[in-house]
Design an enzyme around this catalytic site. Sequence first.
Site, PDB file in Angstrom:
ATOM      1  N   SER A   1       1.198  -0.839   0.241  1.00 24.23           N
ATOM      2  CA  SER A   1       0.195   0.185   0.362  1.00 24.23           C
ATOM      3  C   SER A   1       1.309   1.024   0.352  1.00 24.23           C
ATOM      4  O   SER A   1       0.188   2.022  -0.388  1.00 24.23           O
ATOM      5  CB  SER A   1      -1.139  -0.498   0.699  1.00 24.23           C
ATOM      6  OG  SER A   1      -0.296  -0.013   2.373  1.00 24.23           O
TER       7      SER A   1
ATOM      8  N   HIS B   1      -5.149  -4.076  -1.984  1.00 23.53           N
ATOM      9  CA  HIS B   1      -4.921  -3.253  -3.098  1.00 23.53           C
ATOM     10  C   HIS B   1      -5.009  -3.473  -4.602  1.00 23.53           C
ATOM     11  O   HIS B   1      -5.423  -2.541  -5.344  1.00 23.53           O
ATOM     12  CB  HIS B   1      -3.859  -2.420  -2.805  1.00 23.53           C
ATOM     13  CG  HIS B   1      -4.121  -1.451  -2.413  1.00 23.53           C
ATOM     14  ND1 HIS B   1      -4.556  -0.336  -2.016  1.00 23.53           N
ATOM     15  CD2 HIS B   1      -3.335  -1.870  -0.258  1.00 23.53           C
ATOM     16  CE1 HIS B   1      -4.741   1.008  -0.595  1.00 23.53           C
ATOM     17  NE2 HIS B   1      -3.906  -0.693   0.108  1.00 23.53           N
TER      18      HIS B   1
ATOM     19  N   LYS C   1     -11.563  -0.518  -1.230  1.00 24.54           N
ATOM     20  CA  LYS C   1     -10.585   0.419  -1.915  1.00 24.54           C
ATOM     21  C   LYS C   1     -11.971   0.227  -3.827  1.00 24.54           C
ATOM     22  O   LYS C   1     -12.319   0.897  -3.505  1.00 24.54           O
ATOM     23  CB  LYS C   1      -8.830  -0.687  -2.508  1.00 24.54           C
ATOM     24  CG  LYS C   1      -8.880  -0.889  -1.028  1.00 24.54           C
ATOM     25  CD  LYS C   1      -8.104   0.530  -0.098  1.00 24.54           C
ATOM     26  CE  LYS C   1      -7.102   0.209   0.939  1.00 24.54           C
ATOM     27  NZ  LYS C   1      -7.775  -0.181   1.776  1.00 24.54           N
TER      28      LYS C   1
END
Length: 403
Positions: A183, A211, A242
């Site tokens: 991240s 992610h 996300k």
Amino acid sequence: MLARFRALRSDLAMVTTVGRDPFGVAFDAILSATEAILDGKRVLLLGTNNYLGLTFDQDCIDSAVAATMAQGTGTTGSRIANGTYGGHAALEQRLARFLGRRHAMVFTTGYQANLGTLSALAGRGDHLLLDADSHASIYDGAKLGNAQVTRFRHNDPDDLRRRLRLLADQPGEKLIVLEGIYSMLGDTAPLREMVEVKREAGAWLLVDEAHSLGVLGAHGRGLAEAEGVEADVDFVVGTFSKSLGAIGGFCAFDLDDFDSLRVAARAYMFTASLPPSIVASVFQAIEAMEAQPQLRDTLRRNGQHLHAGLAAAGFALGAMPSPIVSLPMPDRETAIRFWNQLLDAGVYTNLALGPATPGGKPLLRMSVSAALTPAQIETAIAALAQTGQRLGLVAAGLAAVES
């Protein structure tokens, strides 16, 4: 009771002497997936992890509203205590189908997904092998389960192999934990090489695709799909906050006796379950992610656009494997000034400071969205270049070319 935090308070006070509190930015309004109002001024959002821009998807919004009207605002308890709503079971089945897994288990946050999964899978007498740059939720899940934790150098298969060999004669299960996209720097794990190490050692492998879900792979299933090694990944963990534009988390896998995890994972058993509105919007977001592969193409182009523009402006950048772009800062003070000046210029990013960053080094972190227009990206590049020039981080001539 709070005296132990005196040093932390001092650090926070130092951060805010330059300008705003980066941990307390309060927007007046959120206008879209890419813009907000802050102190009466329009601000470009370049630090939200809203990769596919689905927070304002009309079908997701309509589904959330309909679920709220039909089932109320919340479940007011855990699924163990208050029961499973039909939407919870349907979402788990939909998620498992999307990921090509037999089972999926939904948590209330992505943080709790790691907390509950890792603490339940690896307990006292077992071994967790964690990448040194692992997310805080992975480290916290490891602590809760009381397994022996062994860290290996970031993205280093040889170091992982060496440490597994040292553990070869010790009893207990060995679980390797990796992330699809890390991240802070946006780099990806060398997953094929890690899979070879896993096979050699007879270990288990968990990949956190928080992610990378919706970002990597032909169908958006993450790094394991992109690298063609999904069959070698035993557990997939991820989040809805996300690419799916909401909140929540999950663990998916193929092992039998799946439901035993529901009572073993304390972060699942003792936490109120997701409200119907979130369940419905996430279900619809998965539909959108599958039906609109062009979102991933746009996201990739936008990431390349930002990365190339900043490189041309004179910033030192790594490779472009993901929509996360981070600028290394020479020191903490410069990072704080850069973040404040950029926000004054109308661009919101993430100020990332140690110890949350690799090696404790300060970063200015950006995350691209498919909803950004080319013009918005150009605006961001110009603001970044001009700020970098003022702070002496890029040459004036290069910055002027981009601005």
